[in-house]
Design a protein around this motif. Structure first.
Motif, short mmCIF file in Angstrom:
data_model
loop_
_atom_site.label_atom_id
_atom_site.label_comp_id
_atom_site.label_asym_id
_atom_site.label_seq_id
_atom_site.Cartn_x
_atom_site.Cartn_y
_atom_site.Cartn_z
N SER A 61 0.83 -1.20 0.00
CA SER A 61 0.00 0.00 0.00
C SER A 61 0.87 1.26 0.00
O SER A 61 2.04 1.24 0.42
N GLY A 62 0.27 2.34 -0.48
CA GLY A 62 0.99 3.60 -0.46
C GLY A 62 1.32 4.07 0.94
O GLY A 62 2.31 4.76 1.17
N ILE A 63 0.48 3.68 1.91
CA ILE A 63 0.73 4.05 3.30
C ILE A 63 1.99 3.36 3.82
O ILE A 63 2.85 3.99 4.46
N GLU A 64 2.13 2.07 3.53
CA GLU A 64 3.33 1.34 3.95
C GLU A 64 4.56 1.86 3.21
O GLU A 64 5.64 2.00 3.80
N LEU A 65 4.40 2.16 1.93
CA LEU A 65 5.52 2.72 1.17
C LEU A 65 5.94 4.06 1.76
O LEU A 65 7.14 4.34 1.91
N CYS A 66 4.97 4.89 2.12
CA CYS A 66 5.26 6.19 2.74
C CYS A 66 6.04 6.01 4.03
O CYS A 66 7.02 6.71 4.29
N ARG A 67 5.62 5.04 4.83
CA ARG A 67 6.29 4.77 6.10
C ARG A 67 7.75 4.35 5.88
O ARG A 67 8.65 4.78 6.60
N LEU A 68 7.99 3.51 4.87
CA LEU A 68 9.35 3.06 4.57
C LEU A 68 10.20 4.21 4.01
O LEU A 68 11.39 4.32 4.34
N VAL A 69 9.59 5.06 3.21
CA VAL A 69 10.32 6.19 2.64
C VAL A 69 10.79 7.13 3.74
O VAL A 69 11.91 7.65 3.71
N ARG A 70 9.94 7.34 4.73
CA ARG A 70 10.29 8.26 5.82
C ARG A 70 11.46 7.73 6.67
O ARG A 70 12.08 8.50 7.41
N ARG A 71 11.76 6.46 6.55
CA ARG A 71 12.91 5.91 7.28
C ARG A 71 14.22 6.15 6.54
O ARG A 71 15.30 5.91 7.09
N MET A 72 14.14 6.60 5.30
CA MET A 72 15.34 6.90 4.51
C MET A 72 15.82 8.30 4.86
O MET A 72 15.07 9.26 4.72
N PRO A 73 17.05 8.45 5.33
CA PRO A 73 17.54 9.77 5.75
C PRO A 73 17.35 10.87 4.70
O PRO A 73 17.00 12.00 5.05
#
Length: 328
Positions: A61-73
């Motif tokens: 989902s885009g929500i999970e993708l968003c969450r993973l992206v925010r972990r990238m510095p």
């Protein structure tokens, strides 16, 4: 400004490219795969300036993708816009909680796309991103009162439930439909002694106190769709949708009790003074024109009035105690 759009529908991706080109918007790259998007974002030789993510995608989902992206510095502060269908607006709050900054409803209008991308552009042009503070990040160089931000600055608080950036909270309120506005309530929480806390706490201690306040509000209100933002100067702005917060001023008493139950202390064991005032909840302005500024200003005014009332009451009680001692 280079954007990456991720949507499993090729028609939507083609339409986005056409809109961006015709409206003279920034360059946009597209992919139909969330997994491939993560690979593109991990490329050390190329960096996007923002993302557009569909909420509903099959493999991730885009929500999970968003969450993973925010972990990238590199992408902690990049603007993220979500695409959602009219029938899936219930996922919007979850998307914001995962780190989204704005959203666009499908089927979308060209004007809406242009307006929201322009908002994202302004966000990237901000000279200073909102600082993140962490209650568990203790540095040997930390000194009480010495922070990398001013007392008036908005903050992100690591791990605080339902907390997003003030900019994103404003976008969320601005985009609410008239139907959803009818079920929307705002209130603000004010830390009464923020000046002393700022001057006497180390940064991670201040984060500990603010995290405790946000957690207490979340526990008391118990609204899964609530979103909050710390906008600086001790003010926590809160929006609930779909369920009424507890009656006021009972809510204030319960939040105070929930904070006290956490027994929050500085590193040396001294207890933090975390007295709060909670403003009387309001409904947002219906007009989209200046809705955010007017509604937020009314919300701040309510909590400011409440804090003055609480302060006057405390002084009166102190005077009564002094009078009783003198009589004795």
């Amino acid at each position: 400004m280079r954007l990456l759009a991720v949507d499993d529908d090729p028609v939507v991706l083609d339409l986005l490219k056409l809109i961006f080109k015709s409206a003279d918007l920034p360059e946009v790259s597209v992919t139909s795969s969330a997994v491939l998007a993560l690979e593109m974002l991990s490329n050390p030789d190329f960096e996007f300036d923002g993302l557009i993510l569909d909420i509903s995608m099959p493999e991730m989902s885009g929500i999970e993708l968003c969450r993973l992206v925010r972990r990238m510095p590199r992408y902690q502060h990049k603007p993220i816009l979500m695409l959602t269908s009219v029938m899936d607006t219930a996922s919007v709050e979850s998307a914001f909680a995962a780190g989204a900054d704005d959203y666009i409803t499908k089927p979308f209008d060209v004007k809406d796309i242009v307006a929201r991308v322009r908002v994202a552009e302004r966000m990237t042009q901000k000279s200073q991103p909102v600082a993140m503070i962490d209650r568990d990040l203790c540095k040997e160089t930390d000194k009480p009162g010495l922070h990398q931000f001013s007392i008036e600055d908005p903050l992100r608080i690591h791990g605080a439930p339902q907390l997003i950036q003030p900019f994103a909270l404003g976008n969320y309120l601005c985009q609410l439909s008239r139907r959803r506005l009818d079920n929307c309530v705002l209130f603000a929480v004010q830390l009464c002694d923020i000046d002393t806390l700022y001057q006497t706490c180390k940064t991670h201690e201040l984060a500990r106190g603010l995290h405790g306040v946000v957690t207490a509000v979340s526990e008391v209100v118990k609204c899964p769709t609530m979103l909050t933002a710390y906008e600086g100067s001790g003010i926590l702005m809160c929006i609930t949708l779909g369920s009424e917060p507890p009656a006021w001023p009972e809510m204030e008493y319960r939040v105070r009790d929930a904070i006290a139950a956490q027994n929050l202390c500085r590193d040396d064991g001294t207890k933090m003074c975390l007295e709060v005032a909670v403003g009387n909840p309001i409904t947002p302005s219906a007009s989209r024109y200046q809705r955010v500024n007017k509604t937020f200003e009314r919300t701040r005014s309510r909590v400011h009035t409440r804090m003055q009332s609480t302060h006057a009451q405390s002084e009166a009680e102190a005077d009564d105690d002094d009078g009783q001692i003198s009589s004795a």
